[in-house]
Design an enzyme around this catalytic site. Structure first.
Site, PDB file in Angstrom:
ATOM      1  N   HIS A 129     -33.756 -19.234  -6.843  1.00  0.00           N
ATOM      2  CA  HIS A 129     -34.294 -17.876  -6.953  1.00  0.00           C
ATOM      3  C   HIS A 129     -33.172 -16.835  -7.054  1.00  0.00           C
ATOM      4  O   HIS A 129     -33.226 -15.784  -6.408  1.00  0.00           O
ATOM      5  CB  HIS A 129     -35.231 -17.583  -5.787  1.00  0.00           C
ATOM      6  CG  HIS A 129     -36.283 -18.635  -5.623  1.00  0.00           C
ATOM      7  ND1 HIS A 129     -37.237 -18.874  -6.584  1.00  0.00           N
ATOM      8  CD2 HIS A 129     -36.496 -19.556  -4.642  1.00  0.00           C
ATOM      9  CE1 HIS A 129     -38.006 -19.869  -6.199  1.00  0.00           C
ATOM     10  NE2 HIS A 129     -37.572 -20.307  -5.033  1.00  0.00           N
ATOM     11  N   SER A 186     -42.304 -20.957  -3.981  1.00  0.00           N
ATOM     12  CA  SER A 186     -41.285 -21.664  -4.763  1.00  0.00           C
ATOM     13  C   SER A 186     -41.909 -22.871  -5.464  1.00  0.00           C
ATOM     14  O   SER A 186     -42.869 -22.727  -6.210  1.00  0.00           O
ATOM     15  CB  SER A 186     -40.102 -22.053  -3.866  1.00  0.00           C
ATOM     16  OG  SER A 186     -39.025 -22.544  -4.613  1.00  0.00           O
TER      17      SER A 186
END
Length: 309
Positions: free
Chosen positions: A196, A89
């Site tokens: 996400h 991430s």
């Protein structure tokens, strides 16, 4: 021996983590450069205070600074320079700095924008993320599709560890359904946004616009993408991944399984935490996986050198 550096993402942050950095010249230079940038942009320097870390932007910037400082200390003080980098991430921005695609000020600006946009995308309603352990990813995906329109697979960490993103209402429903389906655990993560997933589609678009204005620099090492779990060696591919991954699932399982095929024999996770080390031990058991949190800089360097020799 081929070395990979792993950079953790949001959820790994902890109070005082910047103070855990070594007193090396390399780490101090990163802290000085970051503090100057933060001061110029009116942001607090005490990013790792407990209250400040609750802010998404502060947590992500603190993780970026920590990751870059660790990587430069390993390189400058211990001659440990990676051939492969991977960031989970927001950790991907530290990986991109390590690969020479972004400068630290460029990464700070991008991560600050990312955090602000992510928070804005989740300003209405209550959002979060949760890890589901013990079910195949496909089963978790079917569960998400069946349960709620505000629930998505966000991270594929191992074959049986999947992170969901969604509204808190959807996640509460998912907790009971996952346990009924045989999940070993369902744990809420220390984040207050849904990442996400489609909630962040506008964030991805705005990030792409921002990153498109930056210079293109050829990566000095292989970069493993979040969006596809593959190795890339062009600036465009790295920057596309940094932009798009905020709205697409992190394919960490694929990325870490690919590493041994690229010749990686040792992986070191930078501060803070050891989540990625534990995931790597499951996904790539042939790779020696070490975390700086568990071993410190001296012991880590010693273990890596033993393997090299």
């Amino acid at each position: 021996m081929s070395l990979a550096l792993l950079f953790p993402g949001q959820g790994s942050q902890r109070c005082g983590m910047l103070g855990e950095l070594p007193g090396s010249a390399a780490a101090q230079a990163v802290l000085d450069e970051a503090r100057a940038w933060l001061d110029d942009h009116g942001l607090p320097a005490n990013l790792d205070d407990e209250a400040v870390l609750r802010d998404t932007t502060a947590a992500q910037i603190a993780l970026l600074i920590t990751g870059v400082a660790c990587a430069r200390t390993l390189g400058d003080d211990y001659a440990l320079r990676p051939q492969v980098v991977a960031g989970h991430s927001v950790g991907a921005f530290a990986a991109a700095v390590c690969a020479g695609v972004l400068t630290l000020p460029e990464a700070l600006a991008a991560v600050a924008l990312r955090g602000e946009l992510m928070s804005a995308a989740c300003a209405h309603g209550e959002w979060g993320m949760a890890a589901v352990i013990g079910l195949p990813t496909r089963a978790v995906g079917r569960l998400a599709d069946r349960l709620h329109t505000e629930l998505w697979v966000a991270n594929v960490n191992t074959a049986t560890q999947t992170v969901l993103a969604g509204s808190l209402t959807a996640l509460r429903t998912a907790a009971g359904a996952a346990q009924a389906a045989g999940a070993a655990d369902f744990t809420m993560l220390d984040v207050v946004v849904a990442s996400h997933c489609p909630v962040q589609s506008d964030t991805a678009r705005r990030m792409a616009e921002h990153l498109s204005r930056l210079p293109r620099r050829i990566p000095s090492v292989r970069y493993l993408t979040n969006t596809g779990g593959r190795a890339v060696r062009t600036a465009d591919a790295v920057l596309d991944d940094l932009a798009e991954s905020v709205a697409r699932p992190v394919q960490w399982y694929d990325a870490t399984r690919l590493a041994p095929e690229l010749g990686v024999t040792c992986a070191v996770e930078v501060l803070p935490g050891h989540v990625l080390t534990r995931l790597n031990a499951v996904n790539a058991p042939s790779v020696l996986s070490l975390s700086l949190s568990d071993n410190g800089f001296e012991r880590t360097s010693t273990l890596v050198r033993r393997m090299r020799d």
